[in-house]
Design an enzyme around this catalytic site. Structure first.
Site, PDB file in Angstrom:
ATOM      1  N   LYS A  98       0.988  -1.131  -0.040  1.00 26.18           N
ATOM      2  CA  LYS A  98       0.084   0.151   0.037  1.00 26.18           C
ATOM      3  C   LYS A  98       0.704   1.388   0.072  1.00 26.18           C
ATOM      4  O   LYS A  98       0.507   2.124  -0.398  1.00 26.18           O
ATOM      5  CB  LYS A  98      -0.721   0.065   1.332  1.00 26.18           C
ATOM      6  CG  LYS A  98      -2.170  -1.018   1.047  1.00 26.18           C
ATOM      7  CD  LYS A  98      -3.246  -0.509   1.945  1.00 26.18           C
ATOM      8  CE  LYS A  98      -4.365  -1.514   2.004  1.00 26.18           C
ATOM      9  NZ  LYS A  98      -4.143  -2.894   2.191  1.00 26.18           N
ATOM     10  N   GLU A 120     -10.637   7.126   4.440  1.00 24.46           N
ATOM     11  CA  GLU A 120     -11.179   6.191   5.441  1.00 24.46           C
ATOM     12  C   GLU A 120     -10.269   5.104   5.301  1.00 24.46           C
ATOM     13  O   GLU A 120      -9.516   4.845   4.736  1.00 24.46           O
ATOM     14  CB  GLU A 120     -12.444   5.802   4.713  1.00 24.46           C
ATOM     15  CG  GLU A 120     -12.531   4.810   3.786  1.00 24.46           C
ATOM     16  CD  GLU A 120     -11.844   5.122   2.385  1.00 24.46           C
ATOM     17  OE1 GLU A 120     -11.768   6.313   2.105  1.00 24.46           O
ATOM     18  OE2 GLU A 120     -11.343   4.252   1.391  1.00 24.46           O
ATOM     19  N   SER A 386       1.824  -9.699  -1.091  1.00 25.20           N
ATOM     20  CA  SER A 386       1.611  -8.224  -0.908  1.00 25.20           C
ATOM     21  C   SER A 386       1.779  -7.820   0.473  1.00 25.20           C
ATOM     22  O   SER A 386       2.052  -6.501   0.649  1.00 25.20           O
ATOM     23  CB  SER A 386      -0.105  -8.049  -1.045  1.00 25.20           C
ATOM     24  OG  SER A 386      -0.749  -8.899  -0.200  1.00 25.20           O
TER      25      SER A 386
HETATM   26  C1  LIG Z   1      -5.044  -3.953   1.934  1.00 25.74           C
HETATM   27  C2  LIG Z   1      -4.373  -5.162   1.679  1.00 25.74           C
HETATM   28  C3  LIG Z   1      -4.588  -5.928   0.409  1.00 25.74           C
HETATM   29  C4  LIG Z   1      -5.794  -6.015  -0.376  1.00 25.74           C
HETATM   30  O1  LIG Z   1      -5.809  -4.782  -1.103  1.00 25.74           O
HETATM   31  P1  LIG Z   1      -5.535  -4.749  -2.695  1.00 25.74           P
HETATM   32  O2  LIG Z   1      -6.275  -3.351  -3.108  1.00 25.74           O
HETATM   33  O3  LIG Z   1      -6.603  -5.885  -3.273  1.00 25.74           O
HETATM   34  O4  LIG Z   1      -4.410  -5.042  -2.955  1.00 25.74           O
HETATM   35  C5  LIG Z   1      -3.793  -7.400   0.189  1.00 25.74           C
HETATM   36  N1  LIG Z   1      -2.794  -7.475   0.926  1.00 25.74           N
HETATM   37  C6  LIG Z   1      -2.472  -6.681   1.958  1.00 25.74           C
HETATM   38  C7  LIG Z   1      -1.168  -7.198   2.629  1.00 25.74           C
HETATM   39  C8  LIG Z   1      -3.247  -5.644   2.213  1.00 25.74           C
HETATM   40  O5  LIG Z   1      -2.783  -4.733   3.312  1.00 25.74           O
END
Ligand SMILES: *Cc1c(COP(=O)(O)O)cnc(C)c1O
Length: 403
Positions: A98, A120, A386
Site C-alpha cells: 500500500k 477512510e 502483498s
Molecule cells: C489492503 C491489503 C490487500 C488488499 O488490497 P488490494 O487493493 O486488493 O491489493 C492485500 N494485501 C495486503 C497485505 C493488504 O494490506
C-alpha cells in the site's frame, strides 16, 4: 478455463474512465469538479520527468524497492510441481504494497498545493500507509474509521496517531468501513480546496482506479525484469489476492500483452452464503458503489451486502472496475480461497520458508499450492506476497493451537 491471453489489451481506461462498461465517475455534482482537478493534475504529473524521478527515488530509498523476487525452493519441493516465486512486497517499509500508492498520492497532493490528506480506513492498513506518506512529505492527515474497527484494530490507531494523523471515529450506521467512507466523503465535499482524498485501492471514481494502478505498476515492472534475469523467460502464471485489487493490478499490469496466465484470488470466507465471504467477482453482479460501476455483492435493492474474510484487508463488497473488465473479457481468471485454506497457507509458508505472510497474501499462496502440483516442474509461478503477517499473529496463533 482457457484464458484469453493472446488478445492485445487496449490502453485503458477511456478518457471518461471506462474499462469496457465498468468504471466511470458516478458522484454527486459537488465532487465532479474536485475529481477533474485530480485527473488533470495526475495526467500532467504522469508526463513530468521530475515528478516520476521523485516518486522513483522515494520508492527506492524510503520504501526499499526493488523488492526481491524470491524462488521459494522449500515450498516448491514440498508440492513437487511448478516453481513458486514470491514477489516480496512484504519487505517494503510499513510491511505491504500500500505504501507504493500512498507515496504517489501524497506527492500529487503536494504538487496540487493541498495541505491535507484525507481517507477512510477499515482495518487501518491504508490509514497507516497514508499517515506515513503524509509524515514524510509534511502534510496533515485525517483518517476516518468506524468505531467497531477502531476498537478491533487498536495498534493501527496508535500507529496513525504516532505518525501525526488525526483519527476520526465514526459512530454512525454500522460503524464499519462503509460508514467511514460516507463520513470521509462528506468531509471532502466540505473542504476539497485544501484536501486530497487518498483512496486505498484501484477503486472509486475515475481517475483513482487508473492512478492507483499506475502507482502500483512498479511491482509488475520489477517482477518482469527480475524473472527474465533469473529464469531467462517470462512466467507461466501470476497469482495475487484481490480485495479492491491494487496489488493484483500492480503485478498484472506489466504482463497484459504477454502470453502469461493470471489469477486473482478472492476471499471465500466461511461459505458462499451472503455475509460469509467477500468473493465479489465470483458471486456478485454489476452495480454502482463508491463512484464506480463494477461487480458488487449487493441485495435486490442494490444495497451492499455484509462481507466477511479472515483477512480484514479483503472484506470489501466491491472490486476495482478493471478487474470486472478482465473477468468479462476472460483475460484474468478469478477464483476463491477459503478462510481455512488461507490459514493453512499462512502456517505452511511460515514453517517451510521462514516467511510469515499477511492473511490477505496467504489467499494467493493457498492458490499457488493448489496450482503448482498440477503443472510440470519447468513451469514458473509468481505469487505477489502483498504484505507481512506481523499484524496477524495475535489473531492467528490461537487458531493454530499456539498459546
Ligand atoms: C489492503 C491489503 C490487500 C488488499 O488490497 P488490494 O487493493 O486488493 O491489493 C492485500 N494485501 C495486503 C497485505 C493488504 O494490506
Amino acid at each position: 478455463m482457457k484464458q484469453n491471453n493472446d488478445k492485445k489489451v487496449e490502453n485503458l481506461p477511456t478518457q471518461a474512465g471506462f474499462f469496457g462498461e465498468y468504471g466511470g465517475r458516478f458522484v454527486p455534482p459537488q465532487l465532479t469538479e474536485a475529481l477533474i482537478e485530480v485527473e488533470e493534475a495526475y495526467l500532467d504529473a504522469k508526463k513530468d520527468e521530475s515528478f516520476q524521478q521523485e516518486f522513483r527515488r522515494l520508492l527506492k530509498h524510503f520504501v526499499g524497492h526493488p523488492s526481491p523476487l524470491y524462488l521459494a525452493q522449500n515450498l516448491t519441493s514440498k508440492y513437487g510441481g511448478a516453481q513458486i516465486y514470491l514477489k516480496r512486497e512484504d519487505l517494503n517499509h510499513t510491511g505491504a504494497h500500500k505504501i507504493n500508492h500512498t507515496i504517489g498520492e501524497a506527492l500529487l497532493a503536494k504538487r496540487m498545493g493541498k495541505t491535507k490528506l484525507l481517507a477512510e480506513t477499515g482495518a487501518g492498513q491504508h490509514g497507516v500507509a497514508l499517515a506515513t506518506a503524509a509524515a514524510l512529505l509534511g502534510l496533515e492527515c485525517e483518517i476516518h474509521m468506524g468505531a467497531i474497527d477502531v476498537a478491533k484494530q487498536h495498534p493501527n490507531v496508535l500507529r496513525m496517531q504516532l505518525l501525526g494523523a488525526k483519527v476520526v471515529t465514526v459512530k454512525s450506521g454500522g460503524r464499519c468501513l462503509k460508514d467511514a467512507v460516507d463520513s470521509a466523503f462528506a468531509t471532502f465535499i466540505a473542504d476539497h480546496e485544501h484536501t486530497f482524498f487518498g483512496i486505498g485501492s484501484v477503486v472509486g471514481p475515475h481517475p483513482y482506479p487508473m492512478m492507483v494502478r499506475d502507482f502500483q505498476s512498479i511491482v509488475g515492472e520489477e517482477a518482469r525484469e527480475q524473472i527474465l534475469e533469473q529464469e531467462g523467460r517470462l512466467p507461466d502464471n501470476l497469482i495475487a489476492c484481490v480485495g479492491g485489487g491494487s496489488n493484483a493490478m500492480g503485478l498484472f499490469a506489466a504482463f497484459l500483452n504477454d502470453p502469461v496466465s493470471m489469477t486473482g484470488v478472492e476471499p471465500g470466507g466461511r461459505s458462499f452464503k451472503p455475509g460469509d465471504h467477500a468473493a465479489t467477482l465470483t458471486l456478485g453482479k454489476p452495480g454502482t458503489l463508491h463512484g464506480m460501476f463494477t461487480y458488487l455483492l449487493q441485495d435486490d435493492q442494490g444495497e451492499p451486502l455484509p462481507v466477511h474474510s479472515i483477512a480484514s484487508g479483503l472484506d470489501y463488497p466491491g472490486v476495482g472496475p478493471q478487474h470486472s473488465y478482465f473477468k468479462d473479457s476472460g483475460r484474468v481468471e478469478y477464483v476463491t480461497a477459503t478462510d481455512k485454506e488461507a490459514l493453512k497457507a499462512f502456517s505452511i509458508l511460515s514453517r517451510t520458508e521462514g516467511i510469515i505472510p499477511a492473511l490477505e497474501s496467504a489467499h494467493a499462496v493457498a492458490h499457488a499450492i493448489k496450482l503448482s502440483p498440477t503443472l510440470k516442474k519447468d513451469k514458473v509461478i509468481i505469487v505477489n506476497l502483498s504484505g507481512r503477517g506481523d499484524k496477524d499473529v495475535d489473531y492467528v496463533a490461537p487458531l493454530l493451537g499456539i498459546e
